[in-house]
Design a protein around this motif. Structure first.
Motif, PDB file in Angstrom:
ATOM      1  N   ASP B 353      -3.441  12.234  -9.975  1.00 27.33           N
ATOM      2  CA  ASP B 353      -4.050  11.223  -9.385  1.00 27.33           C
ATOM      3  C   ASP B 353      -5.227  10.374 -10.163  1.00 27.33           C
ATOM      4  OD1 ASP B 353      -4.971   9.577  -7.361  1.00 27.33           O
ATOM      5  OD2 ASP B 353      -5.804  10.842  -6.137  1.00 27.33           O
ATOM      6  N   ALA B 354      -5.048   9.103 -10.230  1.00 33.85           N
ATOM      7  CA  ALA B 354      -6.004   8.343 -10.950  1.00 33.85           C
ATOM      8  C   ALA B 354      -6.815   7.322 -10.209  1.00 33.85           C
ATOM      9  CB  ALA B 354      -5.241   7.445 -12.152  1.00 33.85           C
ATOM     10  N   ASP B 359       1.258   0.279  -4.544  1.00 38.19           N
ATOM     11  CA  ASP B 359       2.338   0.859  -4.615  1.00 38.19           C
ATOM     12  C   ASP B 359       3.396   0.616  -5.771  1.00 38.19           C
ATOM     13  OD1 ASP B 359       3.522  -1.365  -3.561  1.00 38.19           O
ATOM     14  OD2 ASP B 359       3.670  -0.529  -1.503  1.00 38.19           O
ATOM     15  N   LEU B 360       4.592   1.262  -5.816  1.00 42.25           N
ATOM     16  CA  LEU B 360       5.369   0.615  -6.888  1.00 42.25           C
ATOM     17  C   LEU B 360       5.787  -0.810  -6.707  1.00 42.25           C
ATOM     18  CD1 LEU B 360       7.030   1.808  -9.376  1.00 42.25           C
ATOM     19  CD2 LEU B 360       8.983   2.068  -7.857  1.00 42.25           C
ATOM     20  N   ASP B 361       6.014  -1.371  -5.500  1.00 39.36           N
ATOM     21  CA  ASP B 361       6.200  -2.777  -5.552  1.00 39.36           C
ATOM     22  C   ASP B 361       5.210  -3.672  -5.846  1.00 39.36           C
ATOM     23  OD1 ASP B 361       8.850  -2.170  -4.337  1.00 39.36           O
ATOM     24  OD2 ASP B 361       8.238  -2.522  -2.264  1.00 39.36           O
ATOM     25  N   GLU B 362       3.932  -3.392  -5.430  1.00 38.45           N
ATOM     26  CA  GLU B 362       2.813  -4.124  -5.980  1.00 38.45           C
ATOM     27  C   GLU B 362       2.799  -4.127  -7.554  1.00 38.45           C
ATOM     28  OE1 GLU B 362      -0.285  -3.726  -2.116  1.00 38.45           O
ATOM     29  OE2 GLU B 362       0.138  -1.878  -3.391  1.00 38.45           O
ATOM     30  N   MET B 363       3.065  -2.853  -8.193  1.00 39.65           N
ATOM     31  CA  MET B 363       2.926  -2.832  -9.565  1.00 39.65           C
ATOM     32  C   MET B 363       4.077  -3.768 -10.349  1.00 39.65           C
ATOM     33  SD  MET B 363       1.890   1.022 -10.529  1.00 39.65           S
ATOM     34  CE  MET B 363       1.548   1.044 -12.139  1.00 39.65           C
ATOM     35  N   ILE B 364       5.192  -3.751  -9.674  1.00 37.82           N
ATOM     36  CA  ILE B 364       6.217  -4.533  -9.997  1.00 37.82           C
ATOM     37  C   ILE B 364       5.786  -6.058 -10.023  1.00 37.82           C
ATOM     38  CG2 ILE B 364       8.434  -5.494  -9.694  1.00 37.82           C
ATOM     39  CD1 ILE B 364       9.297  -2.545  -8.928  1.00 37.82           C
ATOM     40  N   ALA B 365       5.090  -6.396  -8.840  1.00 40.45           N
ATOM     41  CA  ALA B 365       4.722  -7.614  -8.597  1.00 40.45           C
ATOM     42  C   ALA B 365       3.705  -8.122  -9.632  1.00 40.45           C
ATOM     43  CB  ALA B 365       4.222  -7.942  -7.051  1.00 40.45           C
ATOM     44  N   GLY B 366       2.780  -7.193 -10.134  1.00 38.79           N
ATOM     45  CA  GLY B 366       1.787  -7.486 -10.990  1.00 38.79           C
ATOM     46  C   GLY B 366       2.478  -7.419 -12.621  1.00 38.79           C
ATOM     47  N   THR B 367       3.719  -7.583 -12.754  1.00 35.72           N
ATOM     48  CA  THR B 367       4.268  -7.349 -14.173  1.00 35.72           C
ATOM     49  C   THR B 367       4.803  -8.719 -14.424  1.00 35.72           C
ATOM     50  OG1 THR B 367       4.581  -4.877 -13.710  1.00 35.72           O
ATOM     51  CG2 THR B 367       6.045  -6.121 -15.761  1.00 35.72           C
ATOM     52  N   GLY B 429      -0.700   3.714 -10.266  1.00 39.97           N
ATOM     53  CA  GLY B 429      -0.697   3.200  -8.913  1.00 39.97           C
ATOM     54  C   GLY B 429      -1.118   4.328  -7.952  1.00 39.97           C
ATOM     55  N   ARG B 430      -0.728   4.099  -6.812  1.00 41.59           N
ATOM     56  CA  ARG B 430      -0.953   5.148  -5.916  1.00 41.59           C
ATOM     57  C   ARG B 430      -0.086   6.516  -5.938  1.00 41.59           C
ATOM     58  NH1 ARG B 430       0.557   2.626  -0.244  1.00 41.59           N
ATOM     59  NH2 ARG B 430       2.509   3.461  -0.831  1.00 41.59           N
ATOM     60  N   SER B 431      -0.845   7.337  -5.795  1.00 31.47           N
ATOM     61  CA  SER B 431      -0.213   8.938  -6.015  1.00 31.47           C
ATOM     62  C   SER B 431       0.568   9.063  -4.818  1.00 31.47           C
ATOM     63  CB  SER B 431      -1.174   9.900  -6.193  1.00 31.47           C
ATOM     64  OG  SER B 431      -0.838  11.113  -6.825  1.00 31.47           O
ATOM     65  N   CYS B 445       7.752  20.547  -6.729  1.00 31.63           N
ATOM     66  CA  CYS B 445       6.145  20.097  -5.675  1.00 31.63           C
ATOM     67  C   CYS B 445       5.576  19.285  -6.656  1.00 31.63           C
ATOM     68  CB  CYS B 445       5.661  21.422  -5.480  1.00 31.63           C
ATOM     69  SG  CYS B 445       6.539  22.354  -4.385  1.00 31.63           S
ATOM     70  N   SER B 446       5.639  18.199  -6.247  1.00 29.89           N
ATOM     71  CA  SER B 446       4.420  17.138  -7.153  1.00 29.89           C
ATOM     72  C   SER B 446       4.070  16.005  -6.531  1.00 29.89           C
ATOM     73  CB  SER B 446       5.141  16.858  -8.552  1.00 29.89           C
ATOM     74  OG  SER B 446       6.696  16.452  -8.520  1.00 29.89           O
ATOM     75  N   LEU B 447       2.974  15.335  -7.016  1.00 27.73           N
ATOM     76  CA  LEU B 447       2.280  14.265  -6.448  1.00 27.73           C
ATOM     77  C   LEU B 447       1.801  13.442  -7.557  1.00 27.73           C
ATOM     78  CD1 LEU B 447       1.438  13.335  -3.454  1.00 27.73           C
ATOM     79  CD2 LEU B 447      -0.745  14.413  -4.159  1.00 27.73           C
ATOM     80  N   ALA B 448       2.280  12.163  -7.707  1.00 31.30           N
ATOM     81  CA  ALA B 448       1.866  11.431  -8.882  1.00 31.30           C
ATOM     82  C   ALA B 448       1.929   9.996  -8.740  1.00 31.30           C
ATOM     83  CB  ALA B 448       2.802  12.026 -10.064  1.00 31.30           C
ATOM     84  N   PRO B 449       1.399   9.243  -9.494  1.00 31.47           N
ATOM     85  CA  PRO B 449       1.284   7.648  -9.348  1.00 31.47           C
ATOM     86  C   PRO B 449       2.358   7.191 -10.316  1.00 31.47           C
ATOM     87  CG  PRO B 449      -0.438   8.391 -10.957  1.00 31.47           C
ATOM     88  CD  PRO B 449       0.101   9.754 -10.509  1.00 31.47           C
TER      89      PRO B 449
END
Lengths: 498, 465
Positions: B353-354, B359-367, B429-431, B445-449
């Motif tokens: 987590d950072a 979310d992924l869609d928002e990161m795509i939108a920011g590219t 992004g969001r984890s 078992c993993s949680l990641a951004p």
């Protein structure tokens, strides 16, 4: 000649088979088989001549596989009683029932002659599990201390893995086989830590379908290899970094076996070509429609599959579907002419008979199409290594394997090695480092312009090739000569800012 | 396999040992699985397994030795035989530098409970959902391939110092690969589950169809450096490698990427990333529970020792706020290093987590222009000094232009180090709860951004699809 371990044959194998198979038949199974598998493993590891890890383990279990109304069903357990064998038959039929709505084409198996009451034992002299622990430890300690005595070696690791596998198979046709295989893998690593970082070098001795005698002089000279490892490591640590570019390569069997394994042996598994592994290990560029026409490599390329080579890691008497061991062509004069098969695929694609490539790594796993020994033939009149090197003006001689990666169609690959020697004007010109060669399968094998003679041939391989879901490991050998390749793309692995 | 009282067998075994000390571990697992290809089932299975490990120790002139013997367990006598073998082997083994006193104390209240079981009935609902999915895929003209696996492993751990622990590990995973008839346009999704009641096959199918839609247009791009978004599953596939190689001893001996500049030192305390990233493991995490104590049938050299069995395990922050805080040590190694408090033991879960919120869609939108790599594959270590890894993309590389996915791109081979990527990442992004692709046989078992890498290096084009 070793005999099958009496503690395995003393198990109630026949009673278990009768109970499971008769129950499956009474429930309407058109096919049923039972396997009882015991695998013993011995693992030792020393670091800097001190014991780091030591474990002795064994698996023993039984499984029942059925075809019921055209659907597979499989169940496995550990209790070796007739009641449990019958329960597993029930459960396998229950799994087939759950699965039936998801099966599009009823399963059929290619016919196989009945092999009744057959036994088979692999070729070895000394059972590694019978060697006194003190002797095993002393041998690993002695070789570790020899490495550590050298100035260039700051750390040394010794590993030993030995496996003894017993399998009993029986099916409704009357086939029943009882087998025993032994395999061993010793590995030693020397480490040099300098101001600029660290360098490692491992022995290149391959794992073998042999016993303890392998570590004491039969078929491999560990004394000789350990004696030279420190000087090779010292030279490697100081070697110049390779300049990326295209080079001619001479590749030793200690490295080339792995390239064969990844790009040829996995590429010619018919289950991959048919999509059964598509979501996991992947498919193959060598699709079924290209059988007989695909130019896999140069005319110097002749590859066979076999389960009969003495000391081969995939060598058996009978596979895990009761099919007798065979030898068959995969690539002839550079053209794809055969695939690895199990009984279902042999029937589905009209081959008539399976070539015996079914294997499961335990009773708890379903037999999959797994590779046999897949080997590149030497040229009977081929040159020795010096002769191959003599034909190169500017190139690299590659020994031993280290890192490997290939795509999900077995096409784009990248390999490194234990050590690399620059070739200048037909002669070796010292070690270089940071070498990885990268190519596509057909380009690479098409660039092979010479294969070495029988004197350059080595049976190498791996104890643990992974495939399938749930994942399974399988032992496999690959024999090959040294060979020469022209104009191969070489990367410098030290380039870049990490 | 009957519900026998395993705990009573364990008690008998510990009592029967004549060794200096004795540890007994019994693990019983039950599993069902389904596998399919081209809209049809290929294999299925229902498996049960029970194994036991006995670790006996002996006092030698130069220290303490241990022998670990593992075997199948069908009867109480099987376990007693393993005790006899381990007791006999321990005096003949050499002294072990990792020797430590056994952990004593705790007795779990559920120690006498039988194993948790699963069977074919647990997949009857999934089989119906898959049947519907196969019909939907056939109607839409694409093919489904995949695997579903549900397993529960119950562990009993007891020793001659009085420790009695029991843990149940659930493991469930579902992965689905969809391919268009040309087999070139391909997409993959995966899900982790602890009981398969929360798996939504139709929703996963919706996502696959969206991605196949993205792949209806294709462009070819050459090798080179690209601004790249790595989704959570790909991030985990790379960071798991960094996690598995966190040996403090190797670092102190100058033998891995965590080695310090001076001999005998590590990079603990070094800023690995300018992002405030935390990489942790936590056996008590609500979604990814793991055994809260060490279970080790055999030693993992430099990382864990059989003498550590039963040591309590808690959350460990391996990296916090971008700074390397911990490396993995055995209990003896931890003591030798002057460590105090809880042993930093790596549970089989990874929580990354950072603090990002996109979310992924928002990161795509920011590219403005970049690549979305959905899956990485066949990742192997090329150089342990830098942790340089090579691998390939598969089942969905997409071109992002002006904030949206516009096409599918050919596959690539890459050569990158996860440590280098952490340093160069410019956005997290969001984890999210995720399943990695390559390592999900072992690590579910993993949680990641998602991470944005401004210059991800593609070595060559991969012609595979």
């Amino acid at each position: 000649m070793p005999e099958i371990d009496p503690t395995f044959t003393a198990l109630p194998l026949r009673e278990l088979a009768d109970a499971a198979l008769s129950r499956a038949a009474s429930l309407g199974a058109s096919h049923a088989d039972i396997r009882v598998v015991r695998t013993q493993r011995l693992h030792r590891m020393l670091r800097d001549a001190r014991l780091e890890a030591s474990s002795d383990s064994s698996d023993l279990g039984l499984s029942v596989r059925v075809i019921h109304e055209g659907s597979w069903g499989f169940a496995a357990g550990v209790t070796l009683t007739t009641a449990e064998a019958q329960r597993l038959a029930d459960q396998a039929v229950a799994m087939a029932t759950v699965a039936r709505p998801l099966v599009s084409t009823p399963v059929e198996l290619a016919p196989e002659p009945v092999h009744a009451d057959q036994t088979w034992v692999s070729s070895y002299d000394i059972d590694p599990f019978e060697v006194p622990e003190a002797d095993r430890f002393a041998r690993l300690l002695d070789l570790s201390e020899r490495l550590l005595a050298a100035d260039a070696v700051h750390h040394a690791t010794a590993r030993l893995l030995a496996v003894k596998e017993n399998t009993f198979y029986a099916d409704l046709t009357g086939t029943s086989t009882t087998q025993q295989r032994v395999r061993i893998e010793p590995d030693f690593q020397a480490v040099n830590v300098g101001d600029g970082g660290f360098a490692t070098m491992n022995t290149v001795a391959p794992p073998a379908g042999r016993g303890w005698e392998y570590l004491t002089g039969t078929a491999w000279d560990f004394e000789e290899e350990i004696a030279h490892l420190p000087e090779l490591l010292a030279e490697h640590a100081k070697a110049p970094s390779i300049e990326a570019g295209r080079y001619d390569l001479v590749i030793e069997p200690t490295n080339l076996w792995l390239t064969i394994h990844e790009s040829v042996a996995h590429g010619t598994e018919l289950d991959r070509a048919l999509g059964y592994e598509a979501a996991y290990a992947g498919t193959s560029f060598a699709t079924f429609d290209q059988l007989g026409t695909l130019q896999y490599g140069s005319e110097h390329m002749n590859v066979t599959g076999d389960r009969v080579t003495e000391h081969g890691l995939a060598t058996v008497g009978f596979d895990d579907e009761g099919v007798a061991a065979q030898t068959f062509d995969i690539i002839k004069d550079g053209v794809l002419v055969g695939y690895q098969l199990n009984r279902q695929m042999a029937q589905e694609k009209g081959f008539g008979r399976s070539n015996g490539c079914a294997y499961a790594d335990s009773a708890g796993h379903i037999p999959l199409q797994r590779m046999p020994n897949v080997s590149l033939a030497p040229d009977p009149q081929g040159p020795d290594v010096a002769g191959l090197i003599a034909g190169i003006d500017d190139g690299i001689y590659v020994i031993g394997n280290k890192s490997w990666s290939i795509d999900m169609q077995r096409y784009n690959f990248q390999f490194t090695g234990q050590r690399f020697f620059r070739i200048k004007d037909g002669r070796l010109a010292g070690q270089v480092k940071d070498v990885a060669y990268q190519a596509t399968t057909t380009e690479f094998w098409g660039s092979m312009d010479a294969v070495g003679g029988p004197d350059t041939y080595l049976l190498a391989g791996s104890l643990n090739c992974g495939k399938g879901q749930p994942g399974q490991g399988a032992p496999v050998s690959h024999g090959c000569p040294a060979a020469r390749f022209r104009n191969v793309n070489v990367l410098n692995t030290a380039e870049g800012d990490n | 396999m009957n519900d026998i009282a395993v705990s009573s067998w364990v008690e008998q075994a510990v009592a029967a040992s004549t060794a200096r000390e004795c540890t007994v571990i019994v693990q019983e697992s039950h599993e069902v699985n389904l596998r399919w290809a081209a809209n049809a089932l290929t294999t299925n299975g229902s498996m049960s397994q029970r194994t036991a490990t006995v670790i006996s120790t002996a006092e030698l002139a130069d220290g303490v030795s241990a022998a670990s013997v593992t075997g199948p367990l069908a009867t109480a006598e099987d376990l007693l035989e393993l005790v006899r073998q381990a007791d006999a082997a321990a005096p003949g083994a050499p002294a072990d530098d990792e020797a430590q006193p056994l952990v004593s104390g705790q007795a779990d209240e559920d120690f006498d409970h039988p194993a948790y079981r699963v069977g074919p009935e647990d997949f009857s609902g999934l089989a119906l959902d898959l049947g519907t999915a196969f019909e939907r895929a056939a109607a839409a003209g694409h093919l489904l391939f995949g695997f579903a696996e549900y397993r529960r492993t119950t562990t009993w751990l007891a020793n001659s110092a009085g420790l009695r622990r029991r843990a149940v590990e659930p493991m469930g995973r579902l992965e689905v690969n969809a391919k268009a008839p040309d087999l070139i346009n391909s997409a993959w999704v995966g899900a982790q589950s602890t009981d398969f009641t929360d798996v939504d096959v139709p929703a996963m199918h919706d996502e696959l169809e969206k991605r196949l839609g993205w792949g209806s247009t294709r462009v070819d791009l050459p090798a080179g450096e690209y601004e790249t978004i790595l989704p959570p599953g790909a991030v985990v596939d790379l960071l798991v490698y960094a996690y598995w190689t966190m040996s403090a001893r190797d670092a102190e001996q100058g033998q891995n990427v965590y080695a310090g500049a001076e001999r005998g030192t590590t990079r603990i305390g070094e800023q690995l990333s300018t992002l405030p990233i935390t990489i942790a493991s936590d056996p008590e995490h609500q979604q990814f529970q793991q055994p809260p104590f060490v279970i080790l049938p055999s030693s993992a050299p430099g990382l864990a020792s059989v003498f550590d069995n039963g040591v309590p395990v808690g959350r460990v922050d391996w990296v916090k706020d971008g700074v390397l805080r911990n490396l993995v040590r055995t209990r003896a190694g931890f003591a030798r290093s002057g460590g105090t408090g809880d042993l930093p033991f790596p549970s089989e879960n990874l929580l990354v987590d950072a603090g990002g919120t996109a979310d992924l869609d928002e990161m795509i939108a920011g590219t403005k222009r970049g690549l979305l790599l959905t899956c990485l594959w066949y990742i192997r270590e090329v150089d342990p000094q830098t942790l340089l890894l090579t691998g390939l993309t598969r089942d969905g590389v997409y071109l992002i232009e002006e904030g949206r996915v516009t096409a599918a791109v050919n596959n690539f081979r890459f050569n990158e180090s996860p440590i280098g990527l952490l340093r160069r990442a410019t956005e997290a992004g969001r984890s999210e709860h995720t399943l990695c692709r390559e390592w999900n046989d072992w690590f579910t078992c993993s949680l990641a951004p998602a991470l944005r890498i401004p210059d991800f290096r593609m070595s060559t084009v991969s012609q595979a699809y």
